[in-house]
Design a protein around this motif. Structure first.
Motif, PDB file in Angstrom:
ATOM      1  N   LYS A  98       0.851  -1.190   0.000  1.00 34.29           N
ATOM      2  CA  LYS A  98       0.000   0.000   0.000  1.00 34.29           C
ATOM      3  C   LYS A  98       0.885   1.238   0.000  1.00 34.29           C
ATOM      4  O   LYS A  98       1.865   1.299   0.743  1.00 34.29           O
ATOM      5  CB  LYS A  98      -0.869   0.053   1.257  1.00 34.29           C
ATOM      6  N   LYS A  99       0.514   2.221  -0.823  1.00 30.32           N
ATOM      7  CA  LYS A  99       1.234   3.494  -0.808  1.00 30.32           C
ATOM      8  C   LYS A  99       0.598   4.377   0.258  1.00 30.32           C
ATOM      9  O   LYS A  99      -0.599   4.635   0.242  1.00 30.32           O
ATOM     10  CB  LYS A  99       1.185   4.169  -2.169  1.00 30.32           C
ATOM     11  N   LEU A 100       1.413   4.828   1.187  1.00 29.59           N
ATOM     12  CA  LEU A 100       0.951   5.673   2.278  1.00 29.59           C
ATOM     13  C   LEU A 100       0.914   7.139   1.840  1.00 29.59           C
ATOM     14  O   LEU A 100       1.585   7.513   0.873  1.00 29.59           O
ATOM     15  CB  LEU A 100       1.875   5.498   3.488  1.00 29.59           C
ATOM     16  N   PRO A 101       0.148   7.985   2.551  1.00 30.72           N
ATOM     17  CA  PRO A 101       0.097   9.414   2.210  1.00 30.72           C
ATOM     18  C   PRO A 101       1.476  10.082   2.215  1.00 30.72           C
ATOM     19  O   PRO A 101       1.701  11.067   1.518  1.00 30.72           O
ATOM     20  CB  PRO A 101      -0.800  10.018   3.294  1.00 30.72           C
ATOM     21  N   THR A 102       2.416   9.526   2.977  1.00 30.84           N
ATOM     22  CA  THR A 102       3.786  10.065   3.034  1.00 30.84           C
ATOM     23  C   THR A 102       4.596   9.726   1.796  1.00 30.84           C
ATOM     24  O   THR A 102       5.694  10.232   1.611  1.00 30.84           O
ATOM     25  CB  THR A 102       4.526   9.495   4.254  1.00 30.84           C
ATOM     26  N   GLY A 103       4.063   8.820   0.956  1.00 27.31           N
ATOM     27  CA  GLY A 103       4.801   8.357  -0.220  1.00 27.31           C
ATOM     28  C   GLY A 103       5.556   7.069   0.040  1.00 27.31           C
ATOM     29  O   GLY A 103       6.045   6.432  -0.883  1.00 27.31           O
ATOM     30  N   GLN A 104       5.670   6.680   1.307  1.00 31.33           N
ATOM     31  CA  GLN A 104       6.331   5.416   1.628  1.00 31.33           C
ATOM     32  C   GLN A 104       5.411   4.247   1.283  1.00 31.33           C
ATOM     33  O   GLN A 104       4.211   4.419   1.049  1.00 31.33           O
ATOM     34  CB  GLN A 104       6.705   5.375   3.105  1.00 31.33           C
TER      35      GLN A 104
END
Length: 81
Positions: A39-45
């Motif tokens: 999953k791509k997190l809102p932080t971009g990680q």
């Protein structure tokens, strides 16, 4: 994350040297694991969930980079331009 060894046969020695070098410079390898969700997190990680084949346990971690390398035999000789 490596499901199995990076390469087999003659190339395994070079693969081991590259893997050892990358580990000595901070690359984290998870060996014997199979990813199930990324999953791509809102932080971009990237949040990765995987299963350890040896223990059968599932785990999750957060990473800046995920590299997918899938071994295939080249068939470029069958293509014409």
């Amino acid at each position: 994350m490596m499901r199995s060894i990076p390469l087999r046969g003659f190339d395994q020695q070079m693969s081991s040297l590259v893997t050892e070098h990358m580990e000595s410079h901070g690359t984290r390898f998870l060996k014997g694991c199979i990813p199930s969700v990324i999953k791509k997190l809102p932080t971009g990680q990237l949040q990765v969930t995987w299963k350890d084949r040896a223990s059968g346990k599932e785990d999750t971690g957060t990473f800046d980079t995920v590299l997918w390398a899938i071994g295939k035999n080249a068939t470029s000789h069958t293509y014409t331009l």
